[in-house]
Design an enzyme around this catalytic site. Structure first.
Site, PDB file in Angstrom:
ATOM      1  N   ARG A   1       0.880  -1.239   0.047  1.00 38.53           N
ATOM      2  CA  ARG A   1      -0.012   0.168  -0.067  1.00 38.53           C
ATOM      3  C   ARG A   1       0.878   1.276   0.012  1.00 38.53           C
ATOM      4  O   ARG A   1       1.718   1.338   0.754  1.00 38.53           O
ATOM      5  CB  ARG A   1      -0.801  -0.153   1.268  1.00 38.53           C
ATOM      6  CG  ARG A   1      -1.940  -0.935   1.220  1.00 38.53           C
ATOM      7  CD  ARG A   1      -2.375  -1.265   2.816  1.00 38.53           C
ATOM      8  NE  ARG A   1      -1.129  -1.524   3.788  1.00 38.53           N
ATOM      9  CZ  ARG A   1      -1.451  -1.571   5.039  1.00 38.53           C
ATOM     10  NH1 ARG A   1      -2.454  -1.638   5.701  1.00 38.53           N
ATOM     11  NH2 ARG A   1      -0.120  -1.937   5.666  1.00 38.53           N
TER      12      ARG A   1
ATOM     13  N   LYS B   1      -4.741 -11.032  -7.781  1.00 36.26           N
ATOM     14  CA  LYS B   1      -4.414  -9.486  -7.635  1.00 36.26           C
ATOM     15  C   LYS B   1      -5.669  -8.766  -8.005  1.00 36.26           C
ATOM     16  O   LYS B   1      -6.208  -8.089  -7.444  1.00 36.26           O
ATOM     17  CB  LYS B   1      -3.114  -9.208  -8.477  1.00 36.26           C
ATOM     18  CG  LYS B   1      -2.869  -7.744  -8.218  1.00 36.26           C
ATOM     19  CD  LYS B   1      -2.452  -7.145  -6.986  1.00 36.26           C
ATOM     20  CE  LYS B   1      -2.477  -5.651  -6.778  1.00 36.26           C
ATOM     21  NZ  LYS B   1      -2.178  -4.914  -5.881  1.00 36.26           N
TER      22      LYS B   1
ATOM     23  N   PHE C   1     -10.132  -1.023   5.819  1.00 28.72           N
ATOM     24  CA  PHE C   1     -11.203  -0.591   4.746  1.00 28.72           C
ATOM     25  C   PHE C   1     -12.666  -0.416   4.833  1.00 28.72           C
ATOM     26  O   PHE C   1     -13.573  -0.532   3.921  1.00 28.72           O
ATOM     27  CB  PHE C   1     -11.029  -1.696   3.328  1.00 28.72           C
ATOM     28  CG  PHE C   1      -9.796  -1.325   2.512  1.00 28.72           C
ATOM     29  CD1 PHE C   1      -8.350  -1.511   3.261  1.00 28.72           C
ATOM     30  CD2 PHE C   1      -9.710  -0.963   1.212  1.00 28.72           C
ATOM     31  CE1 PHE C   1      -7.352  -1.054   2.505  1.00 28.72           C
ATOM     32  CE2 PHE C   1      -8.709  -0.570   0.571  1.00 28.72           C
ATOM     33  CZ  PHE C   1      -7.447  -0.726   1.090  1.00 28.72           C
TER      34      PHE C   1
ATOM     35  N   CYS D   1      -4.236   2.450  -8.346  1.00 29.76           N
ATOM     36  CA  CYS D   1      -4.524   1.145  -8.412  1.00 29.76           C
ATOM     37  C   CYS D   1      -5.939   0.603  -8.491  1.00 29.76           C
ATOM     38  O   CYS D   1      -6.353  -0.008  -9.600  1.00 29.76           O
ATOM     39  CB  CYS D   1      -3.780   0.323  -7.223  1.00 29.76           C
ATOM     40  SG  CYS D   1      -1.997   0.468  -7.463  1.00 29.76           S
TER      41      CYS D   1
HETATM   42  N1  LIG Z   1       1.719   2.107  -6.825  1.00 25.67           N
HETATM   43  C1  LIG Z   1       1.526   1.081  -5.987  1.00 25.67           C
HETATM   44  O1  LIG Z   1       1.371   1.028  -5.112  1.00 25.67           O
HETATM   45  C2  LIG Z   1       1.254  -0.251  -6.743  1.00 25.67           C
HETATM   46  C3  LIG Z   1       1.026  -1.411  -5.755  1.00 25.67           C
HETATM   47  C4  LIG Z   1       0.860  -2.778  -6.322  1.00 25.67           C
HETATM   48  C5  LIG Z   1       0.850  -2.793  -7.843  1.00 25.67           C
HETATM   49  N2  LIG Z   1       1.153  -1.932  -8.414  1.00 25.67           N
HETATM   50  C6  LIG Z   1       1.166  -1.889  -9.816  1.00 25.67           C
HETATM   51  O2  LIG Z   1       2.682  -1.519 -10.233  1.00 25.67           O
HETATM   52  C7  LIG Z   1       2.792  -1.185 -11.748  1.00 25.67           C
HETATM   53  C8  LIG Z   1       3.544   0.021 -11.717  1.00 25.67           C
HETATM   54  O3  LIG Z   1       2.757   1.093 -10.948  1.00 25.67           O
HETATM   55  P1  LIG Z   1       3.607   2.386 -10.338  1.00 25.67           P
HETATM   56  O4  LIG Z   1       2.504   3.171  -9.499  1.00 25.67           O
HETATM   57  O5  LIG Z   1       4.809   2.157  -9.854  1.00 25.67           O
HETATM   58  O6  LIG Z   1       3.424   3.255 -11.903  1.00 25.67           O
HETATM   59  P2  LIG Z   1       4.385   4.452 -12.116  1.00 25.67           P
HETATM   60  O7  LIG Z   1       4.076   5.058 -13.200  1.00 25.67           O
HETATM   61  O8  LIG Z   1       4.896   5.150 -10.969  1.00 25.67           O
HETATM   62  O9  LIG Z   1       5.858   3.564 -12.419  1.00 25.67           O
HETATM   63  C9  LIG Z   1       6.124   3.171 -13.776  1.00 25.67           C
HETATM   64  C10 LIG Z   1       7.634   3.560 -14.390  1.00 25.67           C
HETATM   65  O10 LIG Z   1       7.979   2.562 -15.238  1.00 25.67           O
HETATM   66  C11 LIG Z   1       8.646   3.563 -16.258  1.00 25.67           C
HETATM   67  N3  LIG Z   1       8.820   2.813 -17.562  1.00 25.67           N
HETATM   68  C12 LIG Z   1       7.812   3.036 -18.421  1.00 25.67           C
HETATM   69  N4  LIG Z   1       8.128   2.315 -19.424  1.00 25.67           N
HETATM   70  C13 LIG Z   1       9.278   1.584 -19.193  1.00 25.67           C
HETATM   71  C14 LIG Z   1       9.921   0.782 -19.929  1.00 25.67           C
HETATM   72  N5  LIG Z   1       9.834   0.340 -21.129  1.00 25.67           N
HETATM   73  N6  LIG Z   1      11.203   0.558 -19.572  1.00 25.67           N
HETATM   74  C15 LIG Z   1      11.633   0.749 -18.234  1.00 25.67           C
HETATM   75  N7  LIG Z   1      10.690   1.742 -17.363  1.00 25.67           N
HETATM   76  C16 LIG Z   1       9.630   2.001 -17.888  1.00 25.67           C
HETATM   77  C17 LIG Z   1       8.029   4.854 -16.062  1.00 25.67           C
HETATM   78  O11 LIG Z   1       9.176   5.800 -16.484  1.00 25.67           O
HETATM   79  C18 LIG Z   1       7.776   4.790 -14.487  1.00 25.67           C
HETATM   80  O12 LIG Z   1       8.784   5.291 -13.735  1.00 25.67           O
HETATM   81  C19 LIG Z   1       1.052  -0.976 -12.020  1.00 25.67           C
HETATM   82  O13 LIG Z   1       0.807  -2.365 -12.855  1.00 25.67           O
HETATM   83  C20 LIG Z   1       0.462  -0.864 -10.782  1.00 25.67           C
HETATM   84  O14 LIG Z   1      -0.856  -1.514 -10.927  1.00 25.67           O
HETATM   85  C21 LIG Z   1       1.269  -0.538  -7.983  1.00 25.67           C
END
Ligand SMILES: NC(=O)c1ccc[n+]([C@@H]2O[C@H](COP(=O)([O-])OP(=O)(O)OC[C@H]3O[C@@H](n4cnc5c(N)ncnc54)[C@H](O)[C@@H]3O)[C@@H](O)[C@H]2O)c1
Length: 447
Positions: free
Chosen positions: A154, A205, A250, A261
């Site tokens: 989270r 998930k 929640f 998310c």
């Molecule tokens: N944010 C959360 O708390 C969280 C929790 C669980 C799962 N997720 C999942 O994780 C994934 C990422 O979420 P996020 O919030 O970190 O997204 P984000 O947008 O913060 O990060 C994505 C990163 O990937 C980079 N990127 C894009 N294309 C790329 C490539 N071809 N090669 C390398 N890097 C590249 C971007 O520059 C960016 O820094 C999503 O699927 C999300 O659902 C996120």
């Protein structure tokens, strides 16, 4: 182990730093050169408690490095984690362009067996597309597996959640992939490890996030009913949450779920159900209920102020929840433009997320970014709370009342008790409890 990570956003950076902290050698790759430059200097790019310290320690120990060069994250890595974004498309489906790009990049650089692991949240069966993409481009001679290891952290407590997980889910269809992931996690964690097929892990998930979203929309509907019945939703939530079949988490009534998310994962799941001909109206309702929450708050603001035009409104909280600077899916993105368009003068404060909102809504003569909550409240006709930051809960109410033009609080997060705010001399509007209005005279309904 030697690990390559693609994507150093909210999920990827926490994953990279925590895996380094567990003793692995991590090469984290991002296409954003600015992010890579900052992280390489030990400067965190997101607000997440405990992350800066771990980043510094692991850079110093030489266990982590950041690069824009994909080949550095692939060469010599035992496992490659895919942590890139999967944002929503305009039709609600997950946009998997970043995932596909990573698959193509890996295909061109395979240097021996690789285990490629989805950590990004993706619709069930995405791994099949990753496999086909790599197989088509890399040819039949290269050995690799694609596994799923969804992330349940989270934002706001991500480091804690990664280091102390409730469970770890490993979706792998080959013994080699299963063993590698078990070798990675088993020595470091005592929690249950669920080992299943790749598609099942992907779907776990999606199901988890849909359930959490449904729980929030459920309590929000009950909250509206509580208001109609003169009952306090917090008392109801606490009481039902004591039942282990329900659980206390929640069940906070308020502005609903936001962030990057739950909203997107819910709409992606709805799309999967529609594509498969499954009746998913229940989750469509969850979505509809959630999107009406901010309107309910805006109605309360109008009810409190009557005419919004020419009123000074303090807005506390820009991020979608406390302890993060993430504004994706945050109520502020709706509330700020709506109040501004209605002619209000806004004084906005958030402990971490203001630069992100400021990039979208630069200051003007009716939009000011304040230095503190008290500064935002100065001369305000009303104060609106949009985020559950702890520092808002601890505001000195006497001082707050003295700096405001009129002591009116509209609280989208139910941070205070109505009786407490009434005693402190405020009009107080919240969600799912009786409002303290000029005419309420202490009769707000039962608790
Ligand atoms: N944010 C959360 O708390 C969280 C929790 C669980 C799962 N997720 C999942 O994780 C994934 C990422 O979420 P996020 O919030 O970190 O997204 P984000 O947008 O913060 O990060 C994505 C990163 O990937 C980079 N990127 C894009 N294309 C790329 C490539 N071809 N090669 C390398 N890097 C590249 C971007 O520059 C960016 O820094 C999503 O699927 C999300 O659902 C996120």
């Amino acid at each position: 182990m030697r690990l390559g990570i693609f994507g150093t956003g909210y999920a990827g950076l926490v994953t990279s730093v925590c895996l380094a902290q567990l003793g692995h050698t991590v090469t984290a790759m991002d296409t954003d050169a600015g992010i890579v430059a900052r992280l390489s200097q030990g400067l965190v790019t997101i607000h997440e408690p405990g992350l800066a310290e771990l980043l510094g320690a692991n850079l110093d120990a030489g266990r982590i490095r950041f690069t824009t060069r994909a080949e550095e994250a692939i060469a010599g890595s035992d496992i490659i984690f895919v942590c890139v974004g999967t944002p929503p498309r305009s039709d609600g489906r997950a946009d998997l362009c970043q995932v596909e790009e990573v698959a193509r990049t890996i295909a061109q650089q395979l240097d021996g067996y690789k285990l490629i692991v989805e950590k990004s949240t993706v619709p069930a069966r995405t791994a099949r597309w990753i496999t086909w993409t790599i197989r088509r481009l890399a040819g039949p001679e290269h050995e690799f597996d694609v596994a799923s290891n969804p992330e349940f952290l989270r934002e706001g407590s991500a480091v804690h959640d990664f280091m102390r997980p409730d469970r770890i889910v490993i979706g792998a269809d080959s013994q080699r992939a299963r063993s590698l992931l078990l070798d990675l996690y088993k020595p470091s964690f005592e929690c249950p490890i669920v080992v299943t097929s790749v598609t099942t892990a992907e779907f776990i998930k999606q199901t988890a996030n849909a359930f959490l979203a449904a729980k929030i929309s459920f309590i929000n509907v009950m909250s509206d009913l509580c208001e109609a019945l003169g009952v306090d939703v917090r008392t109801v939530a606490q009481s039902i949450g004591m039942d282990p079949r329900i659980g206390a988490d929640f069940l906070n009534a308020g502005l609903g779920f936001g962030g990057a998310c739950l909203p997107k994962d819910l709409s992606a799941l709805i799309s999967v159900a529609e594509e498969n001909g499954v009746d998913i109206r229940m989750l469509q309702e969850v979505e509809r209920i959630n999107s009406a929450r901010v309107d309910r708050l805006l109605t309360k603001i109008e009810r409190a102020l009557w005419i919004v035009r020419h009123k000074v409104v303090a807005v506390l909280g820009v991020s979608f929840k406390g302890n993060t600077d993430d504004i994706r899916g945050a109520p502020s993105l709706t509330v700020v433009p709506r109040l501004h368009d209605a002619g209000a003068s806004l004084r906005i404060y958030d402990p971490a997320a203001m630069p992100k909102l400021q990039a979208m809504y630069p200051p003007d003569d009716r939009l000011v970014y304040a230095e503190s909550a008290m500064d935002a409240a100065r001369d305000a006709n009303a104060l609106v709370i949009l985020t559950d930051w702890e520092e808002f809960r601890r505001l000195d109410l006497d001082r707050l009342r003295s700096v405001m033009r009129s002591p009116i609080i509209i609280d989208g997060r139910n941070l205070f008790r109505p009786a407490q705010l009434e005693a402190a001399g405020f009009e107080y509007y919240s969600l799912g409890r009786g409002d303290v209005t000029p005419g309420s005279n202490g009769h707000r309904g039962s608790t």
